[in-house]
Design an enzyme around this catalytic site. Sequence first.
Site, PDB file in Angstrom:
ATOM      1  N   ASP A 282       0.872  -1.177   0.000  1.00 10.84           N
ATOM      2  CA  ASP A 282       0.000   0.000   0.000  1.00 10.84           C
ATOM      3  C   ASP A 282       0.908   1.225   0.000  1.00 10.84           C
ATOM      4  OD1 ASP A 282      -2.322   1.877   0.759  1.00 10.84           O
ATOM      5  OD2 ASP A 282      -3.301  -0.075   0.766  1.00 10.84           O
TER       6      ASP A 282
ATOM      7  N   HIS B 214      -3.181   3.937  -3.697  1.00  5.15           N
ATOM      8  CA  HIS B 214      -2.536   3.095  -2.688  1.00  5.15           C
ATOM      9  C   HIS B 214      -1.146   2.628  -3.139  1.00  5.15           C
ATOM     10  CE1 HIS B 214      -6.109   2.977  -0.125  1.00  5.15           C
ATOM     11  NE2 HIS B 214      -6.805   2.872  -1.234  1.00  5.15           N
TER      12      HIS B 214
ATOM     13  N   GLU C  87     -10.488   3.736  -4.567  1.00  2.69           N
ATOM     14  CA  GLU C  87     -10.149   5.037  -3.974  1.00  2.69           C
ATOM     15  C   GLU C  87      -9.139   5.834  -4.793  1.00  2.69           C
ATOM     16  OE1 GLU C  87     -11.166   4.257   0.692  1.00  2.69           O
ATOM     17  OE2 GLU C  87      -9.138   3.743   0.046  1.00  2.69           O
TER      18      GLU C  87
END
Length: 617
Positions: free
Chosen positions: A259, A313, A383
């Site tokens: 991440d 990420h 995201e």
Amino acid sequence: MLLTTIFGLLLVFYPLKVAECFTSAWSYNCKNDVCLKTNATPNRRTQLNTCLITCGRYGGLWPHPSGKTFIGNMTLPIQLWNIAEPKITFAAPQNKKAEQLATAAYQIFKARLNKIYRKFNVKSLAKDGAQCNSPVWEYKFSVKINIKAADAKLHLDTDESYSLVIRTVNSQITAEIDAETFFGARHGLETLGQLITFDDICGSMQVVTDVDIEDAPAYPLRGFMLDTSRNFFSVDSILKIIDGMALNKLNTFHWHITDTHSFPIYIKEQPEMTQYGAYSQRHIYMPDDVKKIVQYAAARGIRVMPEFDQPAHCGNGWQWGPKKGFGRMATCVNKDPWTSYCVEPPCGQLNPLNDHMYNVLGTIYKSYLEMFDLDIFHIGGDEVNIGCWNSTEEITKHMEDQGKARTEKDFMDLWKVFLDRTTAKFREANKNQDMPLILWSSHMTYPKYIEKYVDKSKYIIQIWSEKSDKTISNLINKGYRVVFSNYDAVYLDCGFGGWVTDGNNWCAPYKEWQRLYNNDPKKILADFGIKDPAKLKLVLGGESAMWSEQVDESALGTKVWPRAAAYAERLWSDPNTNWRAAEARLLRHRERMVHHGIAGDSLQPLWCLQNEGKCIV
């Protein structure tokens, strides 16, 4: 052999010294599917453990079988030295790997019995065998395993069904497992292990003498996700999680390895990733570590499915591009204020215009394919922050040169370019072979974008939004395959204190085991009016998830178990009842997991286990 037998008998009778200080006044009798606590009599005392494995339709089995289930009400004692070596046969041409896996699975089964025996025998309350059904050394026990197909690799269409029959003739107890594949046979061994317990009164293992079970999972993908980027987890702690998964017939360890916070997996061809991205030299997974985890999981019927989350990420680990002449492969890395560029600190998002970045991704994909035995791969996709890309000069200039107004749709088109190029890179790394790819639900899966950007034949959507999200019904109605991880029920990190603000964290409240158990994909779809069997088959299964912002291995077990076990029964058994019908068995199963060394939160006082049904209203 004679010395082994003598030693075993000494182990049985040695606890007499321990037992002299305690003799329970209680016994347990099964009545109306409940083990009732009653006064013991001089001639008969049944321990709770022994009562529990035979009482009720499913005894103490977890997850409960989905098909025909008969569990007799009698047990007999067996000693470890009276367990014969297994007989394992394959109907199909023999596959060496499948044979090795089946042998390993049996050794795991036997090792668990040994562990329980050693753990409890030294504290046994046995005074003699008078209150057992027969002398504790008399009965012999054998296991036969018949496997039809020699497939040694799990796929989404693998047959994991099995049947288990236990019969007792004279002094011989035989358990026979029939399965299409190794995976079904392994599940059968798991069930068999739950039909054996240690009895303090007899000072021996007890096995149910008469059993008929036909069983198969309701869903082909039954998983647990662990994030090892935000906090690092040792290999041993991951193996312990896999042990717990095996006890619950889960078959997919979804490993969210990297991440923005860290890049802990070593890529031989690209060592810069860990040099820049690992927390330290002690926080790295080497190829041998990955191999150990993959092999350990395989023997327990579990695939290891790595995730490479992208394009968002991705931050720490990607900073070395300019130094090597590759330019900025990731943008917004560690940029402040983070609230403008990502959902949590630190920020980072891959640069979709950088050709070198795609080449590095191709190298990483190839390395993953070499380290993992993949049948399915997770490519993240959640995201994506438009604010990040819109603040990157290289990207904004590119859009202006193309006459783009930098609307949401323009950035979605850019994301589509990234998705197509990375999918092509993965296919190239996989020797130009297709493989199912999983994407998290996101803006790209919204109704106005999904069919334009996401090919339903290539991608599976893992849903993490609330179960009331209309995106779910839209995906099913448009024919997309889905996996349920809706955060309002199965995110195990929810309900703790906030870590970027005060109060509770973003997905509070805490997800209690009852909520996980009741998270029924079929009911969720029925609430949208979807009941067509063909559409229901688009649900491949589900995963509970542990994001690691607020957990490391010191507290992992108690935050995961037994809550993840509750969702495991939902995914295996597809029960038509709610949590109340499962509560007593989960209490028993939690004790079983702890006995096998799997840490798990206590759900109720021990009194509730000993007084079944009296602690819920």
